[in-house]
Design a protein around this motif. Structure first.
Motif, PDB file in Angstrom:
ATOM      1  N   GLY A 165       0.646  -1.211   0.138  1.00  0.00           N
ATOM      2  CA  GLY A 165       0.046   0.041   0.009  1.00  0.00           C
ATOM      3  C   GLY A 165       0.726   1.290   0.064  1.00  0.00           C
ATOM      4  O   GLY A 165       1.882   1.244   0.436  1.00  0.00           O
ATOM      5  N   GLY A 192       5.775  -5.723  -5.092  1.00  0.00           N
ATOM      6  CA  GLY A 192       4.618  -5.478  -5.745  1.00  0.00           C
ATOM      7  C   GLY A 192       3.874  -6.731  -6.335  1.00  0.00           C
ATOM      8  O   GLY A 192       2.630  -6.456  -6.799  1.00  0.00           O
ATOM      9  N   LEU A 222      -6.349  -6.294  -1.978  1.00  0.00           N
ATOM     10  CA  LEU A 222      -6.323  -7.613  -2.242  1.00  0.00           C
ATOM     11  C   LEU A 222      -7.634  -8.448  -2.107  1.00  0.00           C
ATOM     12  O   LEU A 222      -8.449  -8.368  -1.216  1.00  0.00           O
ATOM     13  N   ARG A 223      -8.048  -9.286  -3.131  1.00  0.00           N
ATOM     14  CA  ARG A 223      -9.388  -9.855  -3.380  1.00  0.00           C
ATOM     15  C   ARG A 223      -9.558 -11.230  -2.311  1.00  0.00           C
ATOM     16  O   ARG A 223      -8.652 -12.088  -2.304  1.00  0.00           O
TER      17      ARG A 223
HETATM   18  P1  P6P Z   1       0.735  -1.852  -4.311  1.00  0.00           P
HETATM   19  C1  P6P Z   1      -0.747  -6.623  -8.000  1.00  0.00           C
HETATM   20  O1  P6P Z   1      -1.285  -5.423  -8.663  1.00  0.00           O
HETATM   21  C2  P6P Z   1      -1.414  -6.655  -6.643  1.00  0.00           C
HETATM   22  O2  P6P Z   1      -2.623  -6.988  -6.769  1.00  0.00           O
HETATM   23  C3  P6P Z   1      -0.518  -7.697  -5.784  1.00  0.00           C
HETATM   24  O3  P6P Z   1      -0.198  -8.692  -6.333  1.00  0.00           O
HETATM   25  C4  P6P Z   1       0.292  -6.851  -4.903  1.00  0.00           C
HETATM   26  O4  P6P Z   1       0.551  -7.475  -3.562  1.00  0.00           O
HETATM   27  C5  P6P Z   1      -0.464  -5.543  -4.812  1.00  0.00           C
HETATM   28  O5  P6P Z   1      -1.416  -5.567  -5.876  1.00  0.00           O
HETATM   29  C6  P6P Z   1       0.304  -4.425  -4.967  1.00  0.00           C
HETATM   30  O6  P6P Z   1      -0.150  -3.131  -4.740  1.00  0.00           O
HETATM   31  O7  P6P Z   1      -0.620  -0.866  -4.012  1.00  0.00           O
HETATM   32  O8  P6P Z   1       1.473  -1.912  -2.955  1.00  0.00           O
HETATM   33  O9  P6P Z   1       1.463  -1.659  -5.498  1.00  0.00           O
END
Ligand code: P6P
Length: 281
Positions: A165, A192, A222-223
């Motif tokens: 995040g 990421g 996250l889903r």
């Molecule tokens: P942020 C990739 O888009 C994802 O869904 C996951 O794999 C990953 O943990 C998260 O989003 C990364 O999100 O906001 O930290 O770039």
């Protein structure tokens, strides 16, 4: 469920090939979470859909990349919820990505998850499978075939901290907690990509992966069905814990919609206990 696991192995080779040979451009569509879809997202989803079309134990498919439920075998026992290529936007910078599978029996909610699996597409193709009665089993492609390497167990306390995040959107409480872990000497490991990031923590002895509620994503990113609940089984079966911001086990989540998200924390017991204290749970 062996027919499902064998099909996932077949899918892994096909998606790995697609990653190495396909166009990395964007399709002109969005997924159900409103995210732009890469052609590779759509292609990976089609690979999975075709592979499971005749697997009689699967009664339906639910994909992160599509709205709704795709009915398959009327006599099927399981619903397969999957993220065909999580972190796909990392492919164009040559980082590892993954596929995530949750196998549900009955209503689509945490307590009905009977097994989960994920594939890591990295320097090697790796597959991890866990059921309610087994530790996560790591397999690796060696000489063109998946070979079992061994069970995954996490230490009581780890060294890695994957803090997800956008930091400026974290709550002050979460920021203080994460900063304290780093002050204790935890090392940042965050690409990421949820699959390699959670895989690394499990294989490197433990630590914490967090994707909290943020001001821009109050329900997290996250889903539940495709990402959070399947990995919660992995972490609990490896001897760790997996909870949300209210201290609820992620395996007890009950999504009201297939694409619901949840703040999520996966880690070794020590780090999850520390999080509970920091969050006043
Ligand atoms: P942020 C990739 O888009 C994802 O869904 C996951 O794999 C990953 O943990 C998260 O989003 C990364 O999100 O906001 O930290 O770039």
């Amino acid at each position: 469920m062996n027919d499902i696991f064998e099909t996932i192995k077949h899918v892994a080779f096909e998606i790995d090939n697609a990653i190495k040979t396909s166009d990395l451009g964007y399709s002109n569509s969005e997924n159900s979470s409103g995210e732009d879809q890469l052609k590779l997202d759509v292609q990976s989803d089609i690979i999975i859909e075709k592979a499971f079309a005749n697997i009689t134990s699967v009664k339906a498919l639910v994909s992160e990349e599509k709205e709704g439920v795709l009915s398959l075998s009327k006599s099927g026992k399981y619903t397969l919820c999957y993220d065909p290529l999580d972190g796909s936007s990392l492919v164009d910078v040559n980082l590892s990505v993954g596929s995530i599978f949750g196998i549900y029996e009955g209503e689509l909610e945490g307590k009905n998850l009977v097994a989960s699996a994920y594939v890591v597409y990295g320097p090697r193709i790796e597959l991890v499978i866990a059921t309610r009665n087994t530790k996560p089993m790591l397999s690796r492609v060696i000489a063109g075939q998946f070979k079992e390497i061994g069970e995954i167990s996490m230490n009581e306390k780890g060294k890695l901290n994957a803090s997800g995040g956008t930091q400026q959107n974290w709550s002050p409480m979460h920021k203080t907690f994460i900063d304290n872990l780093f002050a204790e000497g935890y090392r940042l490991r965050y690409s990421g990509g949820m699959v390699p990031d959670l895989h690394q923590i499990m294989l490197k002895g433990g630590g914490l992966f967090s994707y909290p509620a943020t001001t821009d994503k109050p329900q997290g990113k996250l889903r539940q069905l495709f990402e959070v609940i399947p990995f919660a089984l992995m972490y609990e079966q490896a001897g760790g814990e997996a909870i949300n911001h209210e201290g609820l086990r992620l395996l007890e989540l009950i999504p009201s919609h297939p694409h619901d998200t949840s703040p999520c924390f996966f880690g070794s017991k020590h780090e999850i206990t520390a999080l509970r204290q920091a969050y006043g749970l």
